[in-house]
Design a protein around this motif. Structure first.
Motif, short mmCIF file in Angstrom:
data_model
loop_
_atom_site.label_atom_id
_atom_site.label_comp_id
_atom_site.label_asym_id
_atom_site.label_seq_id
_atom_site.Cartn_x
_atom_site.Cartn_y
_atom_site.Cartn_z
N SER A 3 0.83 -1.19 0.00
CA SER A 3 0.00 0.00 0.00
C SER A 3 0.87 1.25 0.00
N PHE A 4 0.45 2.25 -0.75
CA PHE A 4 1.13 3.53 -0.77
C PHE A 4 0.51 4.52 0.22
N VAL A 5 -0.51 4.08 0.96
CA VAL A 5 -1.21 4.95 1.90
C VAL A 5 -0.33 5.22 3.11
N MET A 6 -0.27 6.47 3.53
CA MET A 6 0.50 6.86 4.70
C MET A 6 -0.26 6.50 5.97
N THR A 7 0.49 6.24 7.04
CA THR A 7 -0.13 6.06 8.35
C THR A 7 -0.62 7.43 8.83
N ALA A 8 -1.42 7.43 9.89
CA ALA A 8 -1.92 8.70 10.44
C ALA A 8 -0.76 9.61 10.83
N VAL A 127 -9.03 31.26 8.78
CA VAL A 127 -9.96 30.14 8.59
C VAL A 127 -9.38 28.95 9.35
N ARG A 128 -10.18 28.41 10.26
CA ARG A 128 -9.77 27.25 11.06
C ARG A 128 -10.62 26.06 10.65
N VAL A 129 -9.94 24.97 10.30
CA VAL A 129 -10.61 23.76 9.79
C VAL A 129 -10.25 22.58 10.67
N ARG A 130 -11.26 21.77 10.99
CA ARG A 130 -11.02 20.53 11.74
C ARG A 130 -10.86 19.40 10.74
N PRO A 131 -9.65 18.84 10.60
CA PRO A 131 -9.46 17.73 9.66
C PRO A 131 -10.30 16.51 10.05
N GLU A 132 -11.08 16.01 9.10
CA GLU A 132 -11.91 14.84 9.36
C GLU A 132 -11.62 13.68 8.42
N LYS A 133 -11.37 13.96 7.18
CA LYS A 133 -11.11 12.89 6.20
C LYS A 133 -9.77 13.16 5.53
N TRP A 134 -9.03 12.08 5.33
CA TRP A 134 -7.69 12.18 4.77
C TRP A 134 -7.54 11.22 3.59
N LEU A 135 -6.78 11.64 2.60
CA LEU A 135 -6.29 10.77 1.53
C LEU A 135 -4.78 10.98 1.48
N SER A 136 -4.04 9.94 1.15
CA SER A 136 -2.59 10.11 1.07
C SER A 136 -2.00 9.08 0.14
N ASN A 137 -0.82 9.41 -0.35
CA ASN A 137 -0.07 8.50 -1.22
C ASN A 137 1.39 8.82 -1.06
N ASP A 138 2.19 7.77 -0.85
CA ASP A 138 3.63 7.90 -0.70
C ASP A 138 4.29 6.88 -1.61
N GLN A 139 4.79 7.35 -2.74
CA GLN A 139 5.37 6.44 -3.75
C GLN A 139 6.67 5.81 -3.29
#
Length: 142
Positions: A3-8, A127-139
């Protein structure tokens, strides 16, 4: 297959690095607005974006109430993180410290100070945003 998905922790560390973000926000009857922005983020915290009130960005964010931000590394191995979430505040200007922290990510200290001294004013909004959903890729994860 790996998987190319990053950990949290990997994705939060990446987002906290210095990248020009691409802000994306929906607009009624038009394509989503997508514009480059400077931002600040510390792992586990809020995404902070400093802008001017009554701009296209500000009006779109106020109407939508949420946004996405993508940050990427354009050099191999390619990596990106996209975060989305609700706007939890956008009614106050940044403090001088917040403005210096955002500008200081992109410019040396003296230039950041000069920029903040000239740009921070009554039309500024944080502007302050609460991160809720993430996508990631690490080749580099092969």
């Amino acid at each position: 297959m790996s998987s190319f998905v990053m950990t949290a922790s990997e994705r939060e560390a990446f987002l906290s690095g210095v990248h020009v973000g691409v802000l994306a926000v929906e607009r009624a009857g038009r394509a989503p607005l997508a514009v480059p922005v400077w931002y600040d983020y510390a792992p586990g915290g809020e995404l902070l974006i400093w802008m001017e009130r009554d701009t296209v960005k500000d009006r779109a964010i106020r109407a939508a109430g949420r946004l996405s931000l993508a940050a990427q590394d354009e050099t191999p191995p390619y990596r990106y993180v996209t975060v989305e979430g609700p706007v939890i505040a956008n009614d106050e200007p940044p403090t001088r410290e917040q403005a210096l922290r955002i500008a200081g990510r992109y410019w040396p200290a003296e230039q950041a100070k000069e920029y903040v001294d000239s740009a921070l004013g009554p039309q500024s909004v944080l502007v302050r945003v609460r991160p809720e959903k993430w996508l990631s890729n690490d080749q580099s994860k092969t």
